[in-house]
Design an enzyme around this catalytic site. Sequence first.
Site, PDB file in Angstrom:
ATOM      1  N   CYS A  73       0.852  -1.205   0.000  1.00  0.00           N
ATOM      2  CA  CYS A  73       0.000   0.000   0.000  1.00  0.00           C
ATOM      3  C   CYS A  73       0.880   1.246   0.000  1.00  0.00           C
ATOM      4  O   CYS A  73       0.572   2.241  -0.655  1.00  0.00           O
ATOM      5  CB  CYS A  73      -0.956   0.010   1.185  1.00  0.00           C
TER       6      CYS A  73
ATOM      7  N   ASP B  34      10.427  -6.824  -8.659  1.00  0.00           N
ATOM      8  CA  ASP B  34      10.723  -7.398  -7.343  1.00  0.00           C
ATOM      9  C   ASP B  34      12.122  -6.943  -6.914  1.00  0.00           C
ATOM     10  O   ASP B  34      13.066  -6.938  -7.707  1.00  0.00           O
ATOM     11  CB  ASP B  34      10.656  -8.929  -7.414  1.00  0.00           C
TER      12      ASP B  34
ATOM     13  N   HIS C 150      -6.193  -2.709  -0.869  1.00  0.00           N
ATOM     14  CA  HIS C 150      -5.589  -3.673   0.047  1.00  0.00           C
ATOM     15  C   HIS C 150      -6.437  -4.935   0.143  1.00  0.00           C
ATOM     16  O   HIS C 150      -7.465  -4.951   0.824  1.00  0.00           O
ATOM     17  CB  HIS C 150      -5.368  -3.081   1.437  1.00  0.00           C
TER      18      HIS C 150
ATOM     19  N   ASN D 186       1.610 -16.700  -4.050  1.00  0.00           N
ATOM     20  CA  ASN D 186       1.804 -17.414  -2.790  1.00  0.00           C
ATOM     21  C   ASN D 186       0.734 -16.973  -1.794  1.00  0.00           C
ATOM     22  O   ASN D 186       0.397 -15.787  -1.727  1.00  0.00           O
ATOM     23  CB  ASN D 186       3.200 -17.118  -2.225  1.00  0.00           C
TER      24      ASN D 186
ATOM     25  N   GLY E  62       4.133 -19.684   1.393  1.00  0.00           N
ATOM     26  CA  GLY E  62       5.367 -18.887   1.362  1.00  0.00           C
ATOM     27  C   GLY E  62       5.123 -17.398   1.188  1.00  0.00           C
ATOM     28  O   GLY E  62       6.012 -16.656   0.775  1.00  0.00           O
TER      29      GLY E  62
ATOM     30  N   THR F 202       5.032 -13.674   2.108  1.00  0.00           N
ATOM     31  CA  THR F 202       5.736 -12.852   3.103  1.00  0.00           C
ATOM     32  C   THR F 202       5.202 -11.426   3.167  1.00  0.00           C
ATOM     33  O   THR F 202       5.490 -10.711   4.124  1.00  0.00           O
ATOM     34  CB  THR F 202       7.249 -12.808   2.819  1.00  0.00           C
TER      35      THR F 202
ATOM     36  N   HIS G  10      -0.305  -8.460   1.065  1.00  0.00           N
ATOM     37  CA  HIS G  10      -1.096  -7.695   0.081  1.00  0.00           C
ATOM     38  C   HIS G  10      -0.987  -8.545  -1.173  1.00  0.00           C
ATOM     39  O   HIS G  10       0.127  -8.740  -1.686  1.00  0.00           O
ATOM     40  CB  HIS G  10      -0.494  -6.294  -0.097  1.00  0.00           C
TER      41      HIS G  10
ATOM     42  N   HIS H 182      -0.350 -10.465  -4.387  1.00  0.00           N
ATOM     43  CA  HIS H 182       0.527 -10.099  -5.499  1.00  0.00           C
ATOM     44  C   HIS H 182       0.772 -11.304  -6.386  1.00  0.00           C
ATOM     45  O   HIS H 182       0.955 -12.422  -5.909  1.00  0.00           O
ATOM     46  CB  HIS H 182       1.857  -9.517  -5.008  1.00  0.00           C
TER      47      HIS H 182
HETATM   48  P1  5GP Z   1       5.897 -13.420  -1.353  1.00  0.00           P
HETATM   49  O1  5GP Z   1       7.012 -14.120  -0.645  1.00  0.00           O
HETATM   50  O2  5GP Z   1       4.945 -12.751  -0.378  1.00  0.00           O
HETATM   51  O3  5GP Z   1       5.166 -14.257  -2.357  1.00  0.00           O
HETATM   52  O4  5GP Z   1       6.564 -12.285  -2.216  1.00  0.00           O
HETATM   53  C1  5GP Z   1       6.948 -11.036  -1.705  1.00  0.00           C
HETATM   54  C2  5GP Z   1       7.937 -10.476  -2.678  1.00  0.00           C
HETATM   55  O5  5GP Z   1       8.080  -9.084  -2.401  1.00  0.00           O
HETATM   56  C3  5GP Z   1       9.327 -11.096  -2.564  1.00  0.00           C
HETATM   57  O6  5GP Z   1       9.692 -11.690  -3.809  1.00  0.00           O
HETATM   58  C4  5GP Z   1      10.228  -9.919  -2.192  1.00  0.00           C
HETATM   59  O7  5GP Z   1      11.476  -9.963  -2.827  1.00  0.00           O
HETATM   60  C5  5GP Z   1       9.411  -8.724  -2.631  1.00  0.00           C
HETATM   61  N1  5GP Z   1       9.654  -7.517  -1.852  1.00  0.00           N
HETATM   62  C6  5GP Z   1       9.729  -7.433  -0.492  1.00  0.00           C
HETATM   63  N2  5GP Z   1       9.909  -6.162  -0.120  1.00  0.00           N
HETATM   64  C7  5GP Z   1       9.947  -5.426  -1.269  1.00  0.00           C
HETATM   65  C8  5GP Z   1      10.120  -4.015  -1.522  1.00  0.00           C
HETATM   66  O8  5GP Z   1      10.261  -3.186  -0.626  1.00  0.00           O
HETATM   67  N3  5GP Z   1      10.122  -3.635  -2.824  1.00  0.00           N
HETATM   68  C9  5GP Z   1       9.946  -4.518  -3.847  1.00  0.00           C
HETATM   69  N4  5GP Z   1       9.973  -4.026  -5.094  1.00  0.00           N
HETATM   70  N5  5GP Z   1       9.779  -5.849  -3.637  1.00  0.00           N
HETATM   71  C10 5GP Z   1       9.781  -6.281  -2.361  1.00  0.00           C
HETATM   72 ZN    ZN Z   2      -1.833  -3.304   1.175  1.00  0.00          ZN
END
Ligand code: 5GP
Ligand code: ZN
Length: 116
Positions: free
Chosen positions: A9, A32, A48, A89, A95, A97, A100, A102
């Site tokens: 957000c 990413d 959100h 994910n 997995g 992290t 929000h 994505h």
């Molecule tokens: P998840 O693990 O939730 O599926 O993916 C989260 C993704 O967000 C990860 O691949 C991580 O590298 C990416 N990520 C985390 N923090 C940031 C950030 O501040 N900026 C960007 N551009 N990507 C982020």
């Molecule tokens: Zn959000």
Amino acid sequence: MMSDDCLFCKIIKGEIPANIVDQSKNALAFRDINPKSPVHVLIIPKEHIASCRDLSKENIHYLSEMAFLAQDVSLKEKIAQDGYRWVINTGINGGQTVDHIHLHLIGGRNMTWPPG
Ligand code: 5GP
Ligand code: ZN
């Protein structure tokens, strides 16, 4: 509705910088920060929604917008012809992290299956 303590957000609101690739009315695409492939773009709704578990009849249109934006980005990034992978994910076992929703658009190399 946005969440004050949500990283993505904050990216939508411009409070945290991101390498924005493209956007539509209700979806945003940015690179990413820790890419897992030559092309690794995150596609998010400009609303959100915490995870797939929170999709509903009222907000499901955001998922279509994310899908269409991901298609546009795959063409711009020239990975459409060779193919790519979409990943969303969800929760601890998935997995996830960042809470929000994505869509990871990953391409530019051959993927393995099954995922880890
Ligand atoms: P998840 O693990 O939730 O599926 O993916 C989260 C993704 O967000 C990860 O691949 C991580 O590298 C990416 N990520 C985390 N923090 C940031 C950030 O501040 N900026 C960007 N551009 N990507 C982020
Ligand atoms: Zn959000």
